[in-house]
Design an enzyme around this catalytic site. Structure first.
Site, PDB file in Angstrom:
ATOM      1  N   GLY A   1      -8.662   6.377   9.299  1.00 16.05           N
ATOM      2  CA  GLY A   1      -7.530   7.267   9.142  1.00 16.05           C
ATOM      3  C   GLY A   1      -7.668   8.226   7.971  1.00 16.05           C
ATOM      4  CG  HIS A   2      -4.300  10.701   7.244  1.00 19.98           C
ATOM      5  ND1 HIS A   2      -3.189  11.470   7.090  1.00 19.98           N
ATOM      6  CD2 HIS A   2      -3.842   9.441   7.402  1.00 19.98           C
ATOM      7  CE1 HIS A   2      -2.106  10.724   7.164  1.00 19.98           C
ATOM      8  NE2 HIS A   2      -2.492   9.488   7.364  1.00 19.98           N
ATOM      9  CB  ALA A   3      -6.095  10.448   2.567  1.00 19.79           C
TER      10      ALA A   3
END
Length: 338
Positions: free
Chosen positions: A237-239
């Site tokens: 997932g993001h970041a």
């Protein structure tokens, strides 16, 4: 590739017992080996199979070599020797430094020396392809993305815009790097999309399996540090940040804004929720669910082990009653103490 057993012994500094002139033409498993094959004994429990193998020689630990019926090379770590030696017999095609006539390379892209670009690949404006890299057929390199030196991008890989790869990165077919993270804010019964304006940064010597997806960040980059190895069909997932030399097995899903430390081993089909930290040197066994931060190194598991279906059904009934059972035990203890 043909090598004598003696040449292999010399190249990898392995003590040899047997005829140095034996010709080795391939490597194989013990049970399927034939004449000319070199095999590897990884476990003492499989030693009895050497009596029936048709292999020409075996790589073996000294403790397992007593009475070995075929010529052998001694290694303290046969699996590591296998990894190093297998490169000599790898039949993967060697890509020539050519640009296929159907490849689309934007005039504002930069392509280094010795680069191979396959049929129908696209290299967008502002993209940089480092020296000696391979871009497979049908792959897409987005605007402003960078591919380092000596990278191997297999066919049908997608790098969105502003994705940065280090050197010697390998990405297998179907992988998507830099798609939008899953970011939406509820508002009056609907959802407002949060633009994912940051990118993905991947360090040197990373390998990413087929059909794996690594999302871009919204407020900070998604970072995969040097030496990470990611299996097929993994979702990151993001970041999220994955620490160096961590290994992640297939079908694992890691939610956004999570940090995983260095030298971690994440088993297959593990679920890791968002916004938690996992420290260095943590092993999470297959099909575990990580719902909180892990602050001490070690081996962690969740879930129930495999059992017969009828036993599982009986046990799950008991599991549902655990809360009431605990209350009864506490009541009994209280009555006893009073």
């Amino acid at each position: 590739m043909k090598l004598s057993l003696g040449e292999i012994a010399d190249r990898f500094d392995l003590p040899l017992n047997g005829d140095r002139s034996i010709e080795i033409t391939n490597i194989a498993s013990i049970d399927q080996a034939g004449q000319g094959d070199l095999v590897f004994l990884f476990s003492s429990g499989h030693r009895q199979y050497l009596a029936d193998t048709e292999a020409s020689a075996v790589v073996i630990r000294e403790m397992d070599s007593v009475g070995c019926p075929i010529p052998y090379l001694l290694s303290d770590r046969p699996r590591l020797t296998w990894a190093n030696l297998a490169v000599l017999f790898d039949p993967s095609p060697i890509q020539k430094a050519t640009r296929h006539s159907t490849a689309i390379i934007n005039e504002h892209a930069s392509v280094g020396e010795g680069v191979s670009i396959g049929p129908y690949a696209v290299v967008s404006s502002g993209a940089i392809i480092g020296n000696d890299s391979v871009i497979g057929a049908g792959s897409f390199i987005g605007e402003g993305s960078k591919v380092g030196d000596g990278c191997r991008i297999f066919p049908n890989v997608t790098l969105y815009h502003n994705v940065r790869l280090g050197n010697r990165v390998v990405i297998h077919s179907g992988a998507v790097i830099g798609a939008d993270g899953f970011g939406f804010e509820p508002n009056r019964g609907a959802f407002v999309k949060i633009p994912q304006i940051r990118g993905v940064v991947i360090g040197d010597d990373v390998e990413i399996g087929a059909c794996t997806t690594i999302d871009r960040g919204a407020l900070s980059d998604t970072v995969i540090e040097t030496g990470v190895k990611i299996d097929n069909q993994v979702q990151i997932g993001h970041a999220t940040r994955i620490g160096g030399d961590t290994i992640i097995s297939g079908c694992t899903a890691i939610a956004g804004s999570t940090t995983i430390g260095r030298n971690c081993w994440i088993g297959g089909a593990v679920g890791i929720i968002d916004n938690i930290d996992i420290t260095d040197q943590v092993e999470v066994t297959a099909m575990s669910l990580v719902t909180q931060s892990v602050t001490e190194k070690g081996r962690y598991s969740s879930g129930t082990g495999l059992m017969r279906g009828r036993d599982w059904k009986r046990n799950i009934v008991g599991f549902k009653q655990l809360s009431s059972l605990f209350k009864r035990v506490r009541k009994l203890e209280s009555e006893r103490d009073s």
